[in-house]
Design an enzyme around this catalytic site. Structure first.
Site, short mmCIF file in Angstrom:
data_model
loop_
_atom_site.label_atom_id
_atom_site.label_comp_id
_atom_site.label_asym_id
_atom_site.label_seq_id
_atom_site.Cartn_x
_atom_site.Cartn_y
_atom_site.Cartn_z
CE1 TYR A 145 6.09 -5.66 17.64
CE2 TYR A 145 4.53 -6.02 19.41
CZ TYR A 145 4.81 -5.92 18.07
OH TYR A 145 3.81 -6.08 17.15
CE LYS A 196 13.57 -2.45 4.48
NZ LYS A 196 13.43 -2.66 3.02
CG ASP A 229 11.14 -4.60 0.94
OD1 ASP A 229 11.84 -5.60 1.13
OD2 ASP A 229 11.58 -3.55 0.44
CG ASP A 253 2.06 -7.58 14.69
OD1 ASP A 253 1.16 -8.38 15.01
OD2 ASP A 253 1.89 -6.35 14.62
CG ASP A 257 -2.71 -9.17 11.20
OD1 ASP A 257 -2.46 -10.08 12.02
OD2 ASP A 257 -3.46 -8.21 11.46
C1 IPM Z 1 -0.48 -9.83 17.97
C2 IPM Z 1 -0.95 -8.44 18.37
C3 IPM Z 1 -0.08 -7.87 19.46
C4 IPM Z 1 1.30 -7.66 18.90
C5 IPM Z 1 -0.58 -6.57 20.11
C6 IPM Z 1 -1.93 -6.70 20.68
C7 IPM Z 1 0.36 -6.09 21.15
O1 IPM Z 1 -1.06 -7.62 17.26
O2 IPM Z 1 -0.33 -10.69 18.85
O3 IPM Z 1 -0.29 -10.07 16.78
O4 IPM Z 1 1.56 -6.65 18.21
O5 IPM Z 1 2.15 -8.52 19.15
MN MN Z 2 -0.82 -8.65 15.35
#
Ligand code: IPM
Ligand code: MN
Ligand code: NAD
Length: 371
Positions: A145, A196, A229, A253, A257
């Site tokens: 990042y 990884k 993975d 990240d 999700d």
């Molecule tokens: C999160 C989001 C952010 C990230 C984006 C909006 C920059 O996806 O907080 O999970 O990738 O960190």
């Molecule tokens: Mn995210």
């Protein structure tokens, strides 16, 4: 703390569904502050595309100063079509990533704990998710990042080249590792470190440094290592195996999700982004749902506000030292769900409440629990 010892909590709804869900978190936080007569003032600041349209900046200096001086920040979401249309330099100055970096919010905690009432909502089988209780600790201010060099350039042959750099120092790794180990000590003392190392040197360093911290400072922690993975697969195959998952910025990240599906909806997940402990015993802290600005449903009052409301519970626990109130709030959410309150994402095609009515349902359960 601002001038004259004023203690503040900054609220920034941001883009898309951010303001809609944050309004519900804010309302509940305000009620608890009032009921318990806590010495905190809520300060609303603008962030994102609307702030840019008014001030030419996604976050003004004054708004950032309010964040820096606050005891905690409750954030909504960033991004979406309007945000993406902002010229690059203005979009980057003061954006969420810059705030994370400026406040050194290096440890991002993303708890995944499904509520039994929503097991049917999940794409996973109830027997797979029942009893899951894990936390992803995501390093938040390093890795790909922020690594340099980065950018898009035109090569001599006319081709374009996009570059990002994945890098970590041993200090960065050790810092978030200690945060994960400290957290694990308050739970089941098991940490799974995810990288990884089979492909990336930064991953090899990650694994070596995590192991070294374990061996020299945390012999009581049960540590294992997993390739990223495989971890993605294990999260949907057998998520109960995890207590604390420690990982880098990008893997954290993506894996969070993915893990959201254990709870039935991405709209359910909260997070806490914590900075180092300061001399006065406090730390910078930003609380936000894991989801984004959800442009596909923004402006319709159908977004699930529980990610923001759970984030308020984390804020009460980690920044205000109000553990009991955090427990009550989580109970109020569980009670509202048990009574059938659902937003569209968790209604499985059945009747659903608006964002505001879902907030109201939790608030009314909370009123009954607040003693
Ligand atoms: C999160 C989001 C952010 C990230 C984006 C909006 C920059 O996806 O907080 O999970 O990738 O960190
Ligand atoms: Mn995210
Ligand atoms: P998203 O998280 O915004 O949405 C993914 C899917 O989940 C969408 O279908 C959305 O409708 C649904 N969803 C998300 N939150 C929900 C909620 N509260 N209730 C019901 N459904 C919900 O991810 P995306 O669509 O990939 O990204 C949209 C924008 O958000 C992008 O600009 C991205 O950069 C940004 N983003 C911001 C954050 C953040 O602010 N921390 C996090 C993730 C994405």
């Amino acid at each position: 703390m601002t001038v004259a010892g004023r203690r503040t909590i900054v609220i920034a709804g941001g883009d898309g569904v951010g303001p809609e869900v944050t309004a519900e978190g804010r309302r509940i936080l305000a009620r608890i502050i009032d009921k318990r007569a806590l010495p905190f003032e809520l300060v609303d600041v603008e962030y994102g595309a609307s702030a840019y349209n008014r001030h030419g900046k996604v976050l003004t200096e004054a708004a950032f100063a309010a964040m820096r001086d606050a005891d905690a920040i409750l954030f909504g979401a960033t991004g979406g079509p309007e945000f993406d249309a902002i010229p690059a330099a203005a979009r980057k100055a003061g954006n969420l990533l810059a705030v994370r970096r400026e406040l050194d919010l290096f440890a991002n905690l993303r708890p995944i704990k499904p509520v039994p009432e929503l097991h049917e909502t999940s794409s996973l089988k109830a027997r797979v998710i029942d009893g899951v209780d894990l936390v992803i600790v995501r390093e938040l201010v390093g890795g790909i990042y922020f690594g340099q060099p980065r950018g898009i350039e035109v090569l001599a042959n006319g081709e374009r080249l996009g570059t990002n750099t994945h890098q970590y120092t041993s200090t960065q790794i050790r810092k978030v590792t200690r945060a994960a180990f400290d957290l694990a000590r308050t739970r089941n003392s098991r940490v799974c470190s995810v990288a990884k190392e089979n492909v990336m040197e930064a991953g090899r360093l990650w694994r070596e440094e995590v192991q070294a911290v374990r061996d020299s400072e945390y012999p009581d922690i049960e540590l294992n290592h997993m390739l990223a993975d495989n971890c993605a697969m294990q999260l949907v195959r057998a998520p109960k195996q995890f207590d604390v998952i420690l990982t880098d910025n990008l893997f954290g990240d993506i894996l969070s999700d993915c893990a959201a599906m254990v709870t039935g909806s991405l709209g359910m997940l909260p997070s806490a982004s914590l900075g180092p402990l300061r001399e006065d015993g406090r730390r910078a802290a930003l609380y936000e749902p894991v989801h984004g600005s959800a442009p596909d449903i923004a402006g319709q009052s159908i977004a699930n506000p529980l990610g923001s409301i759970y984030s308020v519970a984390m804020l009460l626990r980690f920044s205000l030292g109000r553990r009991h109130d955090a427990d009550l709030l989580e109970q109020a959410i569980a009670n509202a769900l048990a009574a059938g309150a659902r937003t569209r994402d968790i209604a499985m095609g059945g009747e659903s409440l608006s964002t505001t009515d879902m907030g109201a349902a939790v608030l009314s359960e909370l009123e009954r629990l607040l003693d």
